[in-house]
Design a protein around this motif. Structure first.
Motif, PDB file in Angstrom:
ATOM      1  N   GLN A  26      -5.895   1.049   8.293  1.00  0.00           N
ATOM      2  CA  GLN A  26      -5.994   1.953   7.149  1.00  0.00           C
ATOM      3  C   GLN A  26      -4.647   2.542   6.751  1.00  0.00           C
ATOM      4  O   GLN A  26      -4.561   3.325   5.811  1.00  0.00           O
ATOM      5  CB  GLN A  26      -6.976   3.082   7.474  1.00  0.00           C
ATOM      6  CG  GLN A  26      -8.394   2.600   7.748  1.00  0.00           C
ATOM      7  CD  GLN A  26      -9.282   3.692   8.333  1.00  0.00           C
ATOM      8  OE1 GLN A  26      -8.811   4.555   9.071  1.00  0.00           O
ATOM      9  NE2 GLN A  26     -10.560   3.649   8.013  1.00  0.00           N
ATOM     10  N   SER A  27      -3.586   2.151   7.453  1.00  0.00           N
ATOM     11  CA  SER A  27      -2.268   2.747   7.210  1.00  0.00           C
ATOM     12  C   SER A  27      -1.430   1.912   6.250  1.00  0.00           C
ATOM     13  O   SER A  27      -0.208   2.065   6.197  1.00  0.00           O
ATOM     14  CB  SER A  27      -1.511   2.899   8.536  1.00  0.00           C
ATOM     15  OG  SER A  27      -1.191   1.637   9.100  1.00  0.00           O
ATOM     16  N   ILE A  28      -2.066   1.046   5.474  1.00  0.00           N
ATOM     17  CA  ILE A  28      -1.334   0.157   4.571  1.00  0.00           C
ATOM     18  C   ILE A  28      -0.483   0.943   3.579  1.00  0.00           C
ATOM     19  O   ILE A  28       0.585   0.483   3.165  1.00  0.00           O
ATOM     20  CB  ILE A  28      -2.304  -0.805   3.843  1.00  0.00           C
ATOM     21  CG1 ILE A  28      -1.522  -1.818   2.993  1.00  0.00           C
ATOM     22  CG2 ILE A  28      -3.322  -0.052   3.022  1.00  0.00           C
ATOM     23  CD1 ILE A  28      -2.390  -2.931   2.436  1.00  0.00           C
ATOM     24  N   TYR A  29      -0.935   2.138   3.197  1.00  0.00           N
ATOM     25  CA  TYR A  29      -0.176   2.943   2.243  1.00  0.00           C
ATOM     26  C   TYR A  29       0.721   3.957   2.948  1.00  0.00           C
ATOM     27  O   TYR A  29       1.174   4.926   2.339  1.00  0.00           O
ATOM     28  CB  TYR A  29      -1.126   3.651   1.272  1.00  0.00           C
ATOM     29  CG  TYR A  29      -2.007   2.676   0.519  1.00  0.00           C
ATOM     30  CD1 TYR A  29      -1.454   1.766  -0.377  1.00  0.00           C
ATOM     31  CD2 TYR A  29      -3.383   2.639   0.725  1.00  0.00           C
ATOM     32  CE1 TYR A  29      -2.240   0.854  -1.057  1.00  0.00           C
ATOM     33  CE2 TYR A  29      -4.185   1.732   0.042  1.00  0.00           C
ATOM     34  CZ  TYR A  29      -3.608   0.838  -0.841  1.00  0.00           C
ATOM     35  OH  TYR A  29      -4.394  -0.069  -1.503  1.00  0.00           O
ATOM     36  N   GLY A  30       0.983   3.721   4.224  1.00  0.00           N
ATOM     37  CA  GLY A  30       1.800   4.646   5.008  1.00  0.00           C
ATOM     38  C   GLY A  30       3.284   4.378   4.917  1.00  0.00           C
ATOM     39  O   GLY A  30       4.042   4.870   5.757  1.00  0.00           O
ATOM     40  N   GLY A  31       3.716   3.630   3.939  1.00  0.00           N
ATOM     41  CA  GLY A  31       5.139   3.388   3.747  1.00  0.00           C
ATOM     42  C   GLY A  31       5.483   1.915   3.785  1.00  0.00           C
ATOM     43  O   GLY A  31       4.819   1.118   4.449  1.00  0.00           O
ATOM     44  N   PHE A  32       6.513   1.544   3.048  1.00  0.00           N
ATOM     45  CA  PHE A  32       6.980   0.172   3.008  1.00  0.00           C
ATOM     46  C   PHE A  32       7.862  -0.121   4.225  1.00  0.00           C
ATOM     47  O   PHE A  32       8.496   0.783   4.774  1.00  0.00           O
ATOM     48  CB  PHE A  32       7.795  -0.083   1.732  1.00  0.00           C
ATOM     49  CG  PHE A  32       6.994   0.004   0.466  1.00  0.00           C
ATOM     50  CD1 PHE A  32       6.220  -1.067   0.053  1.00  0.00           C
ATOM     51  CD2 PHE A  32       7.016   1.156  -0.313  1.00  0.00           C
ATOM     52  CE1 PHE A  32       5.486  -1.001  -1.122  1.00  0.00           C
ATOM     53  CE2 PHE A  32       6.275   1.240  -1.486  1.00  0.00           C
ATOM     54  CZ  PHE A  32       5.509   0.150  -1.887  1.00  0.00           C
ATOM     55  N   PRO A  33       7.933  -1.372   4.645  1.00  0.00           N
ATOM     56  CA  PRO A  33       8.862  -1.702   5.739  1.00  0.00           C
ATOM     57  C   PRO A  33      10.308  -1.556   5.272  1.00  0.00           C
ATOM     58  O   PRO A  33      10.616  -1.798   4.106  1.00  0.00           O
ATOM     59  CB  PRO A  33       8.522  -3.167   6.053  1.00  0.00           C
ATOM     60  CG  PRO A  33       7.933  -3.704   4.790  1.00  0.00           C
ATOM     61  CD  PRO A  33       7.199  -2.558   4.164  1.00  0.00           C
ATOM     62  N   ASN A  34      11.183  -1.143   6.197  1.00  0.00           N
ATOM     63  CA  ASN A  34      12.598  -1.088   5.842  1.00  0.00           C
ATOM     64  C   ASN A  34      13.152  -2.518   5.784  1.00  0.00           C
ATOM     65  O   ASN A  34      12.468  -3.478   6.137  1.00  0.00           O
ATOM     66  CB  ASN A  34      13.383  -0.211   6.813  1.00  0.00           C
ATOM     67  CG  ASN A  34      13.285  -0.696   8.256  1.00  0.00           C
ATOM     68  OD1 ASN A  34      13.250  -1.899   8.527  1.00  0.00           O
ATOM     69  ND2 ASN A  34      13.235   0.237   9.189  1.00  0.00           N
ATOM     70  N   ARG A  35      14.385  -2.634   5.330  1.00  0.00           N
ATOM     71  CA  ARG A  35      14.959  -3.963   5.133  1.00  0.00           C
ATOM     72  C   ARG A  35      15.006  -4.763   6.438  1.00  0.00           C
ATOM     73  O   ARG A  35      14.713  -5.965   6.474  1.00  0.00           O
ATOM     74  CB  ARG A  35      16.363  -3.844   4.546  1.00  0.00           C
ATOM     75  CG  ARG A  35      17.007  -5.194   4.204  1.00  0.00           C
ATOM     76  CD  ARG A  35      18.394  -5.002   3.622  1.00  0.00           C
ATOM     77  NE  ARG A  35      18.340  -4.285   2.380  1.00  0.00           N
ATOM     78  CZ  ARG A  35      18.144  -4.852   1.186  1.00  0.00           C
ATOM     79  NH1 ARG A  35      17.947  -6.176   1.121  1.00  0.00           N
ATOM     80  NH2 ARG A  35      18.125  -4.146   0.076  1.00  0.00           N
TER      81      ARG A  35
END
Length: 383
Positions: A264-273
């Protein structure tokens, strides 16, 4: 499979991806598949890609050009926008319903039919295919018709108020049938309740979810356009209203508890580079090297997903202690008796019991009907 689906989308990008009820259903499954599989989850609306959904198209046509579509009623007497029902009611053919290829062909046929019968409505929805095109439309048109069939009154004449400070794709809009005067000086708590009210003078539009937005073109819904324009001008001119609405939207989001499960944490932030680059390295590496690569993710979510992938595909690539831990996790997923958002053995057993009970009930009803028919025939014979 996930790698192949990703490759197919990337080979055909940029493209407009079309489905039926896909933005509410298929898109979420696709994003979860990419997210848990260590792939970019937003492939369908990035890199020049955008989305169309034929179910909202049918909603829009039914609202703005009802003579162009036959919407059948379901068993409760309410309009049914199921694919099979719309196909049958509009003279099209659907063989093997719920077969993927048959559903795709039926979706294509329905899209062509509605585009031909209601080209203006098609053009309006086409213009809403991405967040950026919707934002451009809102800048060009201060008033617009906004349709959302989740509401008893689907279509309103609206004006934009403000975007969510933390999520620009969420835009508060005002139903200009209402006089805003009674709301302009309201406090945050009142406005927060207003965002959940029914009827709802302030609605939140998701600009990245194919909203049904139609330029006004002289049309109005329950209010004179001149009056509506004056009301919208008062809203934007008020010194505090837009900020108070924005604060209410933020506060409403803070009411929700943080996700209990990693999926459920898909919207918990984008991966860094670094993590994004590491995902590509992970997929290209031999299985016996992937565990070491997994430990290099800075985000714990991706370490967990990477280990699950190894466990499912090549479990001998895990150290004994991690293999044992994931075996326990796998067992717990099946045996859990808590209220979890996935199918457990207990949930499956309960569902099977309900199906069995329903089958017994249906059989009893059928037997009663047969007995009544036999009795009626016997009475008729005696008479």
């Amino acid at each position: 499979m996930t790698c192949q689906v990703r490759s197919f989308i990337e080979r055909n990008s940029p493209a407009i991806l079309v489905g039926f009820n896909s933005i509410s259903f298929d898109e979420n499954m696709l994003r979860q598949m990419f997210f848990q599989g260590l792939h970019p989850p937003y492939l369908t609306n990035t890199n020049g890609n955008s989305r169309l959904d034929v179910m909202p198209l049918a909603h829009a046509v039914a609202e703005h050009k009802p003579e162009a579509i036959n919407v059948p009623l379901n068993e409760k007497g309410k309009p049914s926008f199921k694919l099979g029902h719309l196909i049958g009611a509009n003279g099209l053919i659907l063989d093997n319903a719920h077969d993927a290829l048959a559903d795709a062909r039926a979706t294509l046929d329905l899209a062509k039919l509605l585009k031909g019968r209601a080209p203006d409505v098609w053009d309006d929805l086409y213009a809403c295919r991405s967040r950026h095109t919707v934002e451009a439309l809102l800048k060009e048109h201060s008033l617009f018709l906004f349709t959302d069939r989740a509401f008893k009154k689907p279509t309103i004449l609206a004006g934009a108020i403000v975007a969510h400070p933390k999520n620009p794709a969420a835009v508060a809009v005002f139903d200009l049938e209402y006089d805003p005067g009674i709301f302009l000086d309201a406090d945050q708590d009142y406005l927060q309740r207003l965002l959940k009210a029914s009827p709802r003078p302030i609605r939140v539009m998701r600009t990245n979810n194919l909203p049904i937005v139609t330029p006004r073109r002289g049309q109005a819904v329950g209010v004179d356009p001149v009056v509506a324009q004056e009301r919208h001008s008062r809203i934007l001119a008020h010194p505090t209203f837009t900020k108070m609405v924005a604060d209410a939207m933020v506060a409403q989001g803070e009411e929700y508890e943080p996700p209990a499960h990693i999926e459920q944490s898909i919207y918990g932030g984008f991966p860094n580079r670094a993590d994004s680059n590491l995902m590509e390295v992970f997929h290209k590496a031999p299985w016996d090297e992937r565990y070491d690569i997994a430990q290099r993710f800075s985000d714990a979510r991706y370490r967990e997903f990477a280990e699950r992938i190894i466990y499912a595909e090549a479990s001998n690539g895990l150290p004994p202690e991690r293999h044992a831990a994931l075996t326990g996790w796998h067992r717990e997923r099946h045996l859990s008796e808590d209220d979890v958002p996935w199918l457990t053995i207990k949930k499956a057993q309960d569902e099977l019991a309900k199906i069995k009970d329903q089958m017994v009930t249906d059989k009893t009803d059928e037997s009663d009907e047969t007995d009544q028919a036999d009795e009626a025939a016997l009475v008729a014979e005696m008479e």
